[in-house]
Write an enzyme that holds these catalytic residues in place. Structure first.
Site, PDB file in Angstrom:
ATOM      1  CG  HIS A 444      -1.894  -1.084   1.324  1.00  0.00           C
ATOM      2  ND1 HIS A 444      -2.472  -1.483   2.510  1.00  0.00           N
ATOM      3  CD2 HIS A 444      -2.418  -1.887   0.365  1.00  0.00           C
ATOM      4  CE1 HIS A 444      -3.302  -2.490   2.279  1.00  0.00           C
ATOM      5  NE2 HIS A 444      -3.294  -2.751   0.995  1.00  0.00           N
ATOM      6  N   PRO A 445       1.819   1.407  -0.905  1.00  0.00           N
ATOM      7  CG  PRO A 445       3.040   1.378  -2.907  1.00  0.00           C
ATOM      8  CD  PRO A 445       2.146   0.528  -2.056  1.00  0.00           C
TER       9      PRO A 445
END
Length: 514
Positions: A444-445
């Site tokens: 989930h950058p």
């Protein structure tokens, strides 16, 4: 000379939404450029098979550098290189985040991004299979549904949590996020419903929309600080296309800042070190990198478990507070599913079940920089996972909570050997060592083109890049802080809200010209 009103770079979770909404006006022309191709593999359709898409042509397959706080391991970062972007290869979980997340964004100097401001955009996208309500829409393009056939161990996980005193929560996106229940999913008719399937495929016949796949954008073109168009590589040839209104950069938390830097927008010292001419000195580009990190507890099982084809593996979940404060967002998220999900060094043959604990509000911060001035080289990714001691402590707490759940009597007829961490791993120091050895990303950058008005922000609250004209960033990179839970639904919301901001800006510019 070919010109479009708008050029959208990246047909991912946000880009497909923006392209759809802008072309609702048949007088508005849009070029949508995507480096990947249409999702043709059968695995794109079968929810259970999402892990099989890793490392394929539909995956950028990035890796971090050696991470100093987790035994110098390089962490794999799958990202969608395909129409639909990462929504075409992810686990399909639909979590909007917590109302406190958006209140925090607004407090950081971003008016218009409170929970009440963004809720209508979540609802606008959603075709909620339970029907419309205060918190849900049922007329949107994106199908959101309950899991079709969750495994019995996922039901047991929910029962165990309720027995331990956690609230049963039928809707993590409703009145409250805390509690235990089943994740809703972006699935339609038993198949993955990516943003490409929801927002793009139904409008491919619009004459004012041009979609070009296999197109790697190599550079943004400027005249002074005004964007004029883009340069991209397609079928071995470099093309230049020009824009009348705006370029919308929706290439994701890794590739949006990469393209900005390649085009001369970023930390001036870093750019000059690579002989890239500086257009705007924006030191925040590539900084503020955040990601969720998880650690697993896994058991073999005494009974055969076969997840259904419609399973996303992570079926049941729990949001909770480890520090007792109920006036903030939950700081831990659990995922549970009917597979033996472990670090490769703990892998075993045969059926099993597992749960992972995820820090929802990590304090660790990373960054990314260019490896070279070549658009073909991946960026240098430094996540700094577990840089913060509090992140490590929360994962240890998560392991202990999962063990409480799995040791509940409701698992007695399924519980086999604890494969990971193993029953002998009990002390806090041993658990910390296990976390450093095995923790992994949830992919989930966010945060690398932060929205705000401070010196390290990259875009303003209307997502316009500071210091240039005609350029916006619209994807997860604009999040000033990561949301509580999976980030795909918030990214789609960002696309919806951005489309309205773009349309409003266009109307203003037309009035000025008129």
């Amino acid at each position: 000379m070919i010109e479009y009103d708008y050029i959208v770079i990246g047909a991912g979770s946000a880009g497909c939404v923006v392209a759809n909404r802008l072309t609702e006006d048949d007088e508005t022309t849009v070029l949508l450029l995507e480096a990947g191709n249409p999702p043709t593999r059968p695995e794109h359709q079968v929810p259970l098979d999402w892990v099989k898409l890793w490392g394929t042509e539909a995956d950028w397959a990035y890796f971090t550098e050696e991470e100093p706080y987790i035994n110098n391991r390089k962490i794999y970062c799958p990202r969608g290189k395909v129409l639909g972007g990462t929504s075409s290869i992810n686990a399909m979980i639909y979590i909007r985040g917590n109302r406190h997340d958006y209140g925090h964004w607004q407090e950081l100097g971003n008016p218009g991004w409170s929970y009440q401001d963004v809720l209508p955009y979540f609802n606008k996208s959603e075709n909620q299979q339970r029907g419309a309500s205060e918190f849900h829409g049922a007329d949107g393009l994106l199908n959101v549904t309950d899991p079709l056939a969750p495994a019995i161990t996922s039901h047991r996980f929910v029962d165990a949590a309720v027995a331990l005193g956690y609230d049963r929560n039928p809707d993590f996106n409703g009145a409250q996020q805390e509690g235990v229940g089943f994740y809703q999913l972006t699935i339609k008719d038993g198949k993955r419903h990516s943003t490409a399937a929801a927002f793009l495929v139904p409008i491919l016949d619009r004459p004012n929309l041009t979609v070009t796949t296999g197109a790697l954008v190599t550079r943004l073109l400027f005249e002074g600080t005004r964007i004029m168009g883009v340069e991209y590589l397609h079928q071995g040839t470099i093309h230049q296309t020009f824009v009348n209104q705006e370029v919308i950069l929706s290439a994701g938390a890794f590739d949006s800042p990469k393209l900005l830097m390649l085009s001369g927008i970023g930390n001036a010292e870093h750019l000059r070190s690579l002989d890239i001419p500086v257009v705007v000195d924006l030191p925040g580009v590539g900084q503020n990198l955040q990601d969720h990190i998880q650690v697993a507890v896994a058991h073999q099982t005494t009974q055969d478990l076969q997840p259904a084809p419609t399973s996303n593996i992570a079926e049941a979940g729990l949001f909770l507070h480890t520090e007792g404060r109920l006036d903030v967002a939950p700081d831990l998220q659990l995922f549970s599913g009917p597979v033996l999900w472990t670090h490769p060094s703990y892998a075993r043959e045969g059926p099993g079940f597992a749960a992972t604990a995820c820090v929802t509000n990590p304090q660790s911060r990373g960054s990314l920089t260019l490896r070279s001035a070549s658009p073909h080289d991946p960026v240098v990714i430094r996540m700094n996972y577990l840089q913060s001691e509090s992140d490590l402590q929360k994962l240890v707490a998560g392991i202990k909570i999962i063990r409480q759940l799995f040791n509940s009597s409701v698992f007695d007829d399924f519980r086999g050997e604890e494969v990971a961490p193993g029953v002998d791993v009990t002390s806090d120091e041993a658990l910390k060592a296990y976390v450093r050895e095995t923790c992994d990303a949830i992919w989930h950058p966010v945060g690398t083109c932060k929205m705000g008005t401070d010196a390290n922000s990259v875009v303003d609250p209307e997502l316009r890049v500071h210091g240039v004209e005609g350029l916006r960033v619209v994807d997860a990179s604009i999040m000033p802080s990561i949301t509580t839970g999976n980030t795909n639904a918030p990214t789609i919301m960002i696309g919806e809200k951005a489309a309205d901001l773009i349309k409003a800006g266009y109307r203003v510019s037309e009035q000025v010209r008129g």
